[in-house]
Design an enzyme around this catalytic site. Structure first.
Site, short mmCIF file in Angstrom:
data_model
loop_
_atom_site.label_atom_id
_atom_site.label_comp_id
_atom_site.label_asym_id
_atom_site.label_seq_id
_atom_site.Cartn_x
_atom_site.Cartn_y
_atom_site.Cartn_z
N LYS A 98 0.83 -1.21 0.00
CA LYS A 98 0.00 0.00 0.00
C LYS A 98 0.87 1.26 0.00
CE LYS A 98 -0.73 -0.26 4.94
NZ LYS A 98 -1.59 -1.10 5.78
N TYR B 85 15.73 30.09 9.69
CA TYR B 85 14.56 30.73 10.27
C TYR B 85 14.54 30.61 11.79
CZ TYR B 85 12.46 30.85 5.61
OH TYR B 85 12.19 31.09 4.30
#
Ligand code: PLP
Length: 362
Positions: A31, A256
């Site tokens: 999956k 940042y």
């Protein structure tokens, strides 16, 4: 330019280790783009190494496997209530899952219109609360199934809700519920076919529950929530390159939120890889969605800030400052790195590496 690299030799070692751990049939669960390893590439390595039973959650994946030379059996784990899907399932010799009366009817009608007998695995909900009949419905369901002449049970299965836990009581309870349900099917005169309940963690922890088959997904990648008793190795790393070099003086901010300040003059390399490529993300046990992932990035950031290392020319290099959406800054002081040099990021989960990143099998 960035690539998710999958080392076939390690993958094959994992496949062999898994085979050695059981006498039961192995159903490879593919999956979510085969847990990020790339559906077709991964399936073909498995097929070349003796795996001949696959399971997918999306009919599209089942069809892709069929169109691309996967000849083994394919079980579709998601039941369908749509006639068009049922027709595709039957025409492509895919094994359906039946977990409700309506999905049984849809499959039977489709098979009848094609003058075929469709094969299906019966799903029993032993406690996950997802697909499948409740155990107490089994006697009536069996009578009902006997009236449907174009479908045939070839397997019966269930799925654990907590097999990665140390609290094994819930696992035993589900297992016993499953075994009793299978017994009821037999008592009603139906053959349950191949019985299976184990996923990777149950496969490793409860060998006595392997039954006729085990459904293995994450163990192939060596990504386990339980003790790694089979010495499975982690599969997959990201490969990127240095695209810019630069020197920064002492006491200069990097990144940042001003979380990092240089303690000395440093030589930095900028590498175009970040969250967008799955780097710096961690998969939560219960979540595959990007929106969920974002919500805990911040927690992981704190962990990453100090520890995360990358490899450049075989040497460790530290990430300075925060990981960004599409780049990181690495300390290459004393490493002698150049623009274009390869950067290896080992600490990633392939499942979280976006589909825009090419998969490379080596
Ligand atoms: C995902 C899944 C598996 C495989 O789970 P792993 O823990 O990755 O081995 C098995 N069965 C079902 C029904 C699944 O959805």
């Amino acid at each position: 330019m960035n690539k998710l690299v999958i080392d076939k030799d390690i993958l094959i070692k994992n496949i062999e280790a898994i085979k050695k751990h059981t006498r039961s049939k192995i159903i490879a669960v593919l999956k979510a783009n085969a847990y990020g390893l790339g559906l077709l590439e991964f399936a073909s390595v498995l097929q070349q190494n003796g795996i001949d039973f696959f399971a997918v959650t999306d009919i599209k994946d089942a069809l892709k496997l069929r169109e691309n030379g996967i000849t083994g059996q394919i079980l579709l784990l998601t039941p369908t209530n749509q006639a068009e899907e049922a027709l595709l399932i039957i025409k492509n010799k895919i094994i359906a899952t039946v977990g409700s009366r309506s999905s049984a009817l849809v499959l039977n009608n489709a098979a009848s219109s094609l003058k075929e007998t469709a094969s299906f695995h019966l799903k029993i909900d032993t406690g996950l609360g997802r697909f499948g009949f409740l155990p107490r419905e089994i006697p009536d369901v069996c009578s009902f199934l006997k009236t449907l002449n174009n479908i045939q049970i070839t397997g019966t299965y269930s799925h654990f809700s907590f097999s990665f836990s140390k609290k094994t009581k819930a696992v035993y309870k589900q297992y016993v519920t499953f075994i009793n349900a299978v017994e009821k099917i037999r008592q009603k005169g139906l053959d349950p076919g191949m019985c299976h309940i184990c996923n990777s963690s149950a496969f490793l922890l409860f060998p006595q529950m392997h039954l006729d088959a085990v459904r293995i997904g994450s163990a192939f990648l060596g990504r386990l929530l339980v003790k790694n008793i089979c010495n499975l190795e982690k599969i997959g790393y990201l490969k990127s390159r240095i695209i810019e070099l630069k020197e920064l003086p002492k006491n200069h901010n990097i990144g940042y939120a001003n979380t990092y300040r240089t303690k000395r003059p440093v030589k930095i390399g900028i590498v175009p890889v970040g969250y967008m490529d799955g780097f710096g993300l961690r998969k939560r046990r219960d979540s595959f969605r990007f929106s969920d992932i974002l919500s805990y990035i911040w927690r992981d950031l704190r962990l990453l800030k100090k520890k995360e290392l990358v490899f450049i020319n075989g040497k460790h290099a530290r990430i300075l400052g925060r990981i960004n959406i599409n780049n990181i800054v690495v300390d290459i002081t004393g490493i002698g790195a150049n623009i274009g040099d390869e950067v290896i990021l080992a600490n990633i989960n392939p499942l979280l590496v976006g589909s825009h990143v090419e998969r490379e099998y080596i």
